[in-house]
Enzyme design. Structure first.
Site: not given
Length: 155
Positions: A127, A115, A63
C-alpha cells in the site's frame, strides 16, 4: 469423380481453417486473462515510491492512486479514483475467501473508508501511505480493516 474429390478436399480445408482459427482465438483469450503474477510484479516494482496526497503515479502515489495505477498498468482494469468509491464498486469478499490481488479497505466503517491496499497473501499487503509504498501486515495496529473486494478474477 474429379469434381467430387475437389468438393471433399475443399470441405476438409474449410473445416481445418475454421478449426485452427477457433483454437487460435481461444489461445489468445486464455493468454489475455489477467494474472496475479503480473499484478504482483507491477505492485512490487513500485515499492519505496514516494507518497503524496492525490498522486496517481507513476513515481508518486496516494493509496487509491496506487491501487488504480497498479490495476490499470498490470491487468488493464480501470478502478475509480478514491478508496471509498473503489470499495463501493466491486464484489465484496470475506476474510476467509480473500485472495492475493484483492483490495483491502480500512477506515471507521463501510461508509467511511480512508485507506486501501492490495492484499498479497499471508496477511500482508502492499500500500501507499505516508512512508511511501510499503509491504506490511494487514493487521498492523494503526489500521482498522473494514473489508475486502475483488476488482478482477485473476488466475
Amino acid at each position: 469423380m474429379k469434381k467430387a474429390i475437389k468438393y471433399v478436399v475443399l470441405l476438409v480445408a474449410a473445416f481445418a481453417v475454421v478449426f485452427v482459427s477457433s483454437n487460435k482465438s481461444n489461445q489468445v483469450f486464455a493468454a489475455s486473462k489477467p494474472t496475479y503474477s503480473k499484478l504482483y510484479k507491477t505492485a512490487k516494482s513500485k515499492l519505496h515510491a514516494h507518497y503524496s496526497y492525490g498522486a496517481v503515479g507513476p513515481n508518486c502515489f496516494d493509496c487509491s492512486g496506487y491501487t488504480k495505477y497498479i490495476y490499470k498498468k498490470s491487468v488493464k482494469k480501470n478502478l475509480p479514483r478514491t478508496a471509498q468509491s473503489q470499495y463501493q464498486s466491486f464484489k465484496k469478499v470475506s476474510v476467509q475467501n480473500r485472495k492475493p490481488g484483492d483490495l483491502v479497505f480500512f477506515g471507521g466503517s463501510k461508509r467511511s473508508i480512508s485507506h486501501v491496499g492490495i492484499y498479497v497473501g499471508k496477511g500482508l499487503m502492499i500500500n501507499a501511505q505516508n512512508r511511501g509504498v510499503v509491504l506490511e501486515s494487514v493487521s498492523a495496529p494503526w489500521w482498522h480493516a473494514v473489508g475486502y473486494s475483488r476488482p478482477a478474477n485473476l488466475k
